[in-house]
Design an enzyme around this catalytic site. Structure first.
Site, short mmCIF file in Angstrom:
data_model
loop_
_atom_site.label_atom_id
_atom_site.label_comp_id
_atom_site.label_asym_id
_atom_site.label_seq_id
_atom_site.Cartn_x
_atom_site.Cartn_y
_atom_site.Cartn_z
N PHE A 161 4.53 4.52 -23.23
CA PHE A 161 4.98 3.26 -22.65
C PHE A 161 5.39 3.46 -21.19
CE2 PHE A 161 8.45 0.11 -21.86
CZ PHE A 161 7.62 -1.00 -21.80
N GLN A 162 4.83 2.66 -20.34
CA GLN A 162 5.10 2.71 -18.89
C GLN A 162 4.77 4.06 -18.25
OE1 GLN A 162 9.05 0.99 -18.26
NE2 GLN A 162 8.07 -1.03 -18.05
N LYS B 265 11.66 12.08 -17.32
CA LYS B 265 12.96 11.73 -17.88
C LYS B 265 13.72 12.96 -18.38
CE LYS B 265 15.18 8.09 -20.37
NZ LYS B 265 14.78 6.89 -21.12
N GLU C 126 9.73 -3.74 -6.02
CA GLU C 126 9.62 -2.38 -5.48
C GLU C 126 8.85 -2.32 -4.17
OE1 GLU C 126 9.06 -3.17 -8.64
OE2 GLU C 126 10.44 -1.99 -9.87
N MET D 146 -4.05 -16.35 11.56
CA MET D 146 -4.95 -15.37 12.16
C MET D 146 -6.35 -15.49 11.56
SD MET D 146 -5.31 -13.24 14.45
CE MET D 146 -3.98 -12.23 15.09
C1 LIG Z 1 -1.67 -8.32 1.99
C2 LIG Z 1 -2.61 -8.94 2.94
N1 LIG Z 1 -3.50 -9.86 2.51
C3 LIG Z 1 -4.36 -10.45 3.38
C4 LIG Z 1 -4.36 -10.11 4.69
C5 LIG Z 1 -5.35 -10.75 5.67
N2 LIG Z 1 -4.65 -11.55 6.69
C6 LIG Z 1 -4.35 -11.05 7.90
S1 LIG Z 1 -3.52 -12.13 8.85
C7 LIG Z 1 -3.57 -13.31 7.66
C8 LIG Z 1 -2.95 -14.66 7.88
C9 LIG Z 1 -1.49 -14.61 7.96
O1 LIG Z 1 -0.98 -15.90 7.87
P1 LIG Z 1 0.55 -16.16 8.16
O2 LIG Z 1 1.37 -15.21 7.41
O3 LIG Z 1 0.85 -17.59 7.96
O4 LIG Z 1 0.66 -15.76 9.69
P2 LIG Z 1 0.04 -16.47 10.96
O5 LIG Z 1 -1.23 -15.75 11.29
O6 LIG Z 1 -0.20 -17.89 10.63
O7 LIG Z 1 1.06 -16.25 12.01
C10 LIG Z 1 -4.24 -12.84 6.53
C11 LIG Z 1 -4.48 -13.64 5.33
C12 LIG Z 1 -3.43 -9.12 5.09
N3 LIG Z 1 -3.37 -8.67 6.35
N4 LIG Z 1 -2.56 -8.58 4.21
#
Ligand SMILES: Cc1ncc(C[n+]2csc(CCOP(=O)(O)OP(=O)(O)O)c2C)c(N)n1
Ligand SMILES: [Mg+2]
Lengths: 569, 182
Positions: free
Chosen positions: A116-117, A166, A54, A479
């Site tokens: 439920f749910q 429902k 979803e 990042m």
């Molecule tokens: C759902 C979620 N969890 C954690 C983060 C924190 N976060 C931001 S960028 C990043 C790294 C992303 O890694 P990747 O998808 O490999 O992309 P890259 O930066 O290597 O291009 C993280 C963990 C986020 N933005 N969203």
């Protein structure tokens, strides 16, 4: 003669059709089966895309909405399905994306019994939606759907939830549909105050160094032409926010690039040098402003927005102009003088040159070494004639995508701005492609983010939707790695990724794919990817230690810009 | 910044879930709700929320804009005490026996402009309306005797302004609706 009665489920589907809905993203389950049962008979009119999760459907609905300008629709069952939709709702709220999410709910006599749910969908979603409403009787459906679409798409757009019990789905009702165009407590488009326009024009007409900031509000109100007309008439340089990208063609002579943490040097530096800052349909996010105490303190600030609660929220404005940007900009156009600021506009050039030399050229045309994200993005952009829709995930891939993709038409960017949702990209790209089947849709994503919603490869397998997935694979949560390198003494805590073979994975889903490791293979691989409209996964092995620059460190001054780990502009 | 007691009012269409939504706006900004009351307003079908909170003007003005942004909210305002007429009601349950032993009861009730609502062998219920400091003073006085239960309502308030902003808003909306129809 009394009217013929139909079931609530029929009423729902007919209501969606009345709103012009042609595509919905969904997933069935116990408390929504009656609607799915009726959907079976409307297959030719209402195309249901069966997602794999979803969260995926909500992001697909977002991608659909962002590219088409229409309301995206998603349909789920209750409980866990509704909770899976939360991330997409929060994301759509932050980024003002019009979607309507319909969730099934337990029968009304069981509400509050921990049936439920059963989950408290209203309680959970009210704080993260523009509006949420629980429908408990079939005769409420038409009115509630009409209201939902009206609220989602008007004013500052946003997500709306309809929680449909429902018994309301199976109960019988007469049906008559009337589109909603008025709610007593709601003012979607505030009336323009003439004086605001005059005050704004006065500041602009006497400015010496004006700068215009273009946000997504401009796109949402279809005001691209109007803002360009204002900028051209008054000779004002323009910069965009992340979500404002593509509102102005990249090649426009007054277009000076992107704002923010990883934006272009010019717009960030000039923010703190201009004398009048004209912000349109943007909300001074902290990723744009950095430290507020040192943000544009020298400038008079004019803020155009449709949402009064944005005024003075982060940045105090000298003039606020409330209203729909299309109208306010058109009114402004008549009041401003023709002008040009050659010296001021030319003063961006040294910034551009420094950025080009120090950052851009090494990134997009490196002489040797491993592949870089920037060069991949730029090559794909050019190979698509700069006409493709850019979808990104979150991370370095997002910032490189935003920095190096070029745009020739509006509504060509789908990215998670305010929430920064990893996993947004793949499903959003699917939605974008359904919205614009004739356009090339290029998703740039990371190895981390792709795996957050990778199940949606199944949706691609099933529908054949021609999304071009460019995986910028650095085997890192890049990042976060970047922050660890720059600000946490190179302690790479939990950011190395042990990844699957993405090419094999794609082929398991029947998706054509190719891995690129060498620079000399890149052009050919991109050409192969873009040679037809079929889905494709390009697994590009890029350097692990790549860094996105320039960078305004979080909370730093917007004109205090790092060019690389050891050099400031 | 200087914190003062602000009275925030909000006029809304439909109460379902709205109390929640308004409360969340306070929570997000880490503002305590000092008192809250919800009731009908003079306009049919429109509910009125009256909420007091200690804050500074900048915060409370942003808060009010965010409340007003909710689709079902008609208008929201904030006031300092000198802009409104306001009142709270307090009830005190005092043991009748002790009350009788202390022969100042008449004087207390009179001097505080309080009323006696109920008297029985066991307890007496006294009511006083006024500002918090006034109901508090009576509480302190009665405490010398004994107070078994004490409760103070949320503040209710009416503006001193001669302009009725909600009615004007409704009129503007009605004009807009009629304008759209023709
Ligand atoms: C759902 C979620 N969890 C954690 C983060 C924190 N976060 C931001 S960028 C990043 C790294 C992303 O890694 P990747 O998808 O490999 O992309 P890259 O930066 O290597 O291009 C993280 C963990 C986020 N933005 N969203
Ligand atoms: Mg990565």
């Amino acid at each position: 003669m009394s009217k013929q009665k139909i079931s609530g489920s029929d009423a729902l589907i007919l209501s969606l059709l009345e709103e012009g809905v042609t595509t919905i993203f969904g997933y069935p389950g116990g408390q929504i089966i009656p609607v799915f049962d009726r959907l079976y008979d409307y297959k030719d009119k209402l195309h249901h895309v069966l997602v794999r999760h979803e969260q995926g459907a909500t992001h697909s609905a977002q991608g659909y909405a962002r590219v088409s300008g229409k309301v995206g629709v998603a349909l789920f069952t209750s409980g866990p399905a509704a909770t899976n939709a939360i991330t997409g709702l929060a994301d759509a709220m932050m980024d003002s994306t019009p979607i309507v999410v319909i969730t099934g709910q337990v029968p009304s006599h069981m509400l509050g019994t921990d049936a439920f749910q059963e989950t408290d969908v209203m309680g959970i979603t009210l704080p993260i939606t523009k509006w949420a409403y629980q429908i408990r009787r079939p005769e409420e459906i038409a009115g509630a759907v009409a209201r939902a679409f009206y609220i989602a798409r008007t004013g500052r757009p946003g997500p709306v939830v309809l929680d449909l019990t429902k018994d309301a789905q199976v109960g019988l009702t007469e049906f008559e549909y009337k589109k909603c165009d008025y709610i007593r407590s709601y003012v979607p488009v505030p009336k323009i105050e003439r004086q605001d326009i005059i005050n704004a024009a006065e500041l602009i007409n006497t400015a010496k160094k004006p700068l215009m900031l273009v946000g997504q509000g401009v796109v949402l109100s279809n005001a691209e032409k109007e803002i360009i007309a204002v900028a051209e008439k008054a000779g004002i340089p323009m910069a965009v926010t992340l979500l404002g990208l593509s509102a102005i063609p990249s090649g426009h002579p007054l277009y000076k690039g992107m704002l923010g943490m990883h934006g272009n040097i010019g717009p960030n530096i000039k923010t703190n040098q201009c004398d009048v800052l004209i912000a349109v349909g943007m909300r001074f996010d902290d990723r744009v402003t950095g430290d507020l105490k040192s943000y544009a303190t020298q400038a008079k600030i004019i803020h155009f927005d449709i949402d009064a609660s944005e005024f003075n929220k982060n940045v105090k404005a000298d003039v606020t102009v409330l209203g729909d940007a299309k109208q306010t900009l058109a009114a402004l156009f008549d009041e401003i003088k023709e002008n040009s600021y050659k010296e001021w506009v030319d003063s961006f050039a040294p910034c551009e040159q420094a950025e080009s030399e120090k950052v851009i050229m090494p990134e997009i045309s490196p002489k040797s070494g491993l592949l870089k994200m920037g060069e991949v993005v730029r090559k794909v952009s050019e190979a698509s004639g700069n006409k493709a829709v850019l979808v990104t995930d979150v991370g370095q891939n997002q910032m490189f995508g935003a920095r190096y993709f070029k745009f020739t038409q509006t509504r060509s960017v789908v990215t998670s701005g305010g929430l920064g949702t990893m996993g947004f990209g793949l499903p959003a790209a699917i939605g974008a492609k359904f919205a614009a089947p004739d356009r090339t849709v290029c998703l740039f994503c990371g190895d981390g983010g792709l795996q957050m919603t990778i199940q949606e490869l199944g949706t691609i397998l099933e529908t054949g939707v021609g999304v071009k997935i460019i995986l910028l694979n650095n085997n890192y949560l890049g990042m976060v790695r970047q922050w660890q390198q720059l600000f946490f003494h190179e302690r790479y805590s939990e950011t190395v990724m042990v990844n699957p073979d993405f090419v094999m994975l794609a082929s398991a889903y029947g998706i054509k794919s190719r891995r690129v490791e060498m620079r000399e293979d890149l052009d050919d691989a991109i050409a192969e990817m873009l040679s037809d409209d079929a889905p494709f996964l390009l697994d590009v092995c890029v350097e692990e230690a790549g860094l996105v620059f320039p960078m305004v460190p979080a909370g730093g001054c917007v004109s205090d810009i790092m060019l690389n780990p050891s050099e400031k502009y | 910044m200087d914190k003062k007691l602000y009275t925030v009012t909000a006029y809304s269409e439909n109460q379902v879930g709205l109390l929640n939504q308004i409360a969340t706006i306070f929570t997000r900004r880490r503002l305590n709700i000092e008192s809250l009351s919800v009731s009908a307003s003079a306009i049919e079908g429109v509910h009125k929320f009256t909420i007091t909170t200690y804050s500074d003007e900048e915060t409370v003005s942003k808060l009010v804009k965010q409340i007003e942004k909710k689709v079902d909210v008609l208008r929201s305002f904030y006031y300092l005490d000198d802009e409104i007429i306001y009142q709270e009601v307090a009830l005190y349950k005092v043991p009748t026996k002790k009350l009788m032993e202390d022969n100042r009861i008449e004087e207390i009730v009179r001097s505080h402009s309080a009323r006696i609502l109920e008297v029985n062998n066991d307890f007496t219920v006294i009511e006083k309306s006024g500002h918090s400091d006034e109901t508090q003073r009576l509480f302190e006085e009665l405490s010398k005797i004994e107070v078994r239960q004490f409760v103070r309502s949320g503040r209710v308030a009416i503006t001193k302004s001669t302009v009725e902003h909600v009615s004007i808003f409704l009129q503007q909306q009605e004009d807009r609706r009629l304008g759209m129809r023709d």
